[in-house]
Write a protein that holds these residues in place. Structure first.
Motif, PDB file in Angstrom:
ATOM      1  N   ASN A  69       1.300  24.628   7.783  1.00  0.00           N
ATOM      2  CA  ASN A  69       1.804  22.698   7.817  1.00  0.00           C
ATOM      3  C   ASN A  69       0.320  22.767   6.854  1.00  0.00           C
ATOM      4  O   ASN A  69      -0.667  22.647   6.769  1.00  0.00           O
ATOM      5  CB  ASN A  69       1.025  23.040   9.220  1.00  0.00           C
ATOM      6  CG  ASN A  69       1.633  21.480   9.566  1.00  0.00           C
ATOM      7  OD1 ASN A  69       1.607  20.688   8.610  1.00  0.00           O
ATOM      8  ND2 ASN A  69       1.470  20.973  10.400  1.00  0.00           N
ATOM      9  N   ARG A  71      -0.318  19.266   6.083  1.00  0.00           N
ATOM     10  CA  ARG A  71      -0.913  18.554   7.099  1.00  0.00           C
ATOM     11  C   ARG A  71      -2.229  18.510   8.283  1.00  0.00           C
ATOM     12  O   ARG A  71      -3.502  18.296   8.451  1.00  0.00           O
ATOM     13  CB  ARG A  71      -0.282  17.303   8.319  1.00  0.00           C
ATOM     14  CG  ARG A  71       0.928  16.512   7.370  1.00  0.00           C
ATOM     15  CD  ARG A  71       2.007  16.300   8.331  1.00  0.00           C
ATOM     16  NE  ARG A  71       2.960  16.858   9.440  1.00  0.00           N
ATOM     17  CZ  ARG A  71       4.076  17.171   8.687  1.00  0.00           C
ATOM     18  NH1 ARG A  71       4.573  16.273   7.479  1.00  0.00           N
ATOM     19  NH2 ARG A  71       4.117  17.619   9.031  1.00  0.00           N
ATOM     20  N   SER A  78      -5.300  23.325   1.001  1.00  0.00           N
ATOM     21  CA  SER A  78      -4.390  23.595   0.717  1.00  0.00           C
ATOM     22  C   SER A  78      -4.145  23.341  -0.715  1.00  0.00           C
ATOM     23  O   SER A  78      -2.794  23.895  -0.959  1.00  0.00           O
ATOM     24  CB  SER A  78      -3.816  21.777   1.156  1.00  0.00           C
ATOM     25  OG  SER A  78      -4.034  20.718   0.805  1.00  0.00           O
ATOM     26  N   GLU A 108       8.044  20.522   1.002  1.00  0.00           N
ATOM     27  CA  GLU A 108       7.550  18.870   1.597  1.00  0.00           C
ATOM     28  C   GLU A 108       7.973  19.574   2.600  1.00  0.00           C
ATOM     29  O   GLU A 108       8.287  18.877   4.377  1.00  0.00           O
ATOM     30  CB  GLU A 108       9.511  18.666   0.879  1.00  0.00           C
ATOM     31  CG  GLU A 108       9.596  17.012   1.726  1.00  0.00           C
ATOM     32  CD  GLU A 108      11.116  15.922   0.931  1.00  0.00           C
ATOM     33  OE1 GLU A 108      11.231  15.709   2.030  1.00  0.00           O
ATOM     34  OE2 GLU A 108      10.873  16.262  -0.055  1.00  0.00           O
ATOM     35  N   GLY A 111       5.553  20.041   4.857  1.00  0.00           N
ATOM     36  CA  GLY A 111       4.294  19.235   5.419  1.00  0.00           C
ATOM     37  C   GLY A 111       4.035  18.573   3.850  1.00  0.00           C
ATOM     38  O   GLY A 111       2.611  18.090   4.425  1.00  0.00           O
ATOM     39  N   GLY A 113       2.100  16.612   0.812  1.00  0.00           N
ATOM     40  CA  GLY A 113       2.656  15.013   0.086  1.00  0.00           C
ATOM     41  C   GLY A 113       2.788  14.765  -1.097  1.00  0.00           C
ATOM     42  O   GLY A 113       2.787  16.082  -2.122  1.00  0.00           O
TER      43      GLY A 113
END
Length: 188
Positions: A69, A71, A78, A108, A111, A113
């Motif tokens: 994830n 986020r 990330s 996507e 999660g 962006g």
């Protein structure tokens, strides 16, 4: 008639009550608390054993993060995983149009962006140094996350991509059970 009574009593007692234990407790009498304590202790041991056995058989699933994830990750983590995805896409020598189309969808799905999508485009434009990248992954403690990111980026059926995944798993020190579990989790 006795057989019919037993059949109906058995069919009627499907509510989870332990009639055999209750009958044994009534036979012993009201002053026999040690028998009930022994039965309860036996049930606790049996339940504890069952829970421990279940945990031990699934410990790889419990101890290994199976959810990637973006986020929930720090920005530098990330960014590192996006670079791993780019390196995985470049593993066979080129990023074909199908991979180029699938990579933003994979981002996507986990999660990511717009910042990660822009970073992916930039990372795909230049070749990634796999040795340095994997050393940074190990240093950050993101081995399972990086393997999951690589799984999302490539077609595992191609032999060169399969060899790339095997190399990454060995280089990051992932046990075969963990790698297999992640592959089942991140099927594409």
């Amino acid at each position: 008639m006795d057989i019919m009574g037993w059949v109906f009593r058995t069919a009627r007692n499907r509510d989870g009550r332990a009639h055999a234990l209750e009958e044994r407790a009534q036979e012993v009498g009201p002053g026999s608390v040690p028998v009930l304590v022994a039965v309860e202790a036996g049930l606790e041991v049996a339940l504890g054993t069952k829970l421990l056995d279940g945990w031990l058989s699934n410990r790889r699933q419990v101890l290994v993060p199976h959810t990637l994830n973006f986020r929930a990750l720090a920005p530098d983590a990330s960014a590192l995983l996006v670079e791993v995805m780019a390196a995985a896409a470049q593993a066979d020598g080129e990023v074909d149009p199908r991979e180029a189309q699938q990579l933003p969808l994979a981002l996507e799905r986990v999660g990511a962006g717009e910042a990660e999508a822009r970073r992916l485009e930039a990372a795909l434009a230049e070749p990634q140094h796999l040795g340095q990248l994997l050393a940074r992954v190990e240093e950050a403690g993101l081995a399972t996350h990086a393997y999951a990111a690589a799984l999302l980026a490539i077609n595992r059926r191609a032999r060169v991509n399969r060899a790339f995944l095997d190399y990454v798993a060995r280089r990051l020190g992932l046990p075969a059970e963990v790698a297999g579990s992640l592959e089942r989790r991140y099927r594409t």
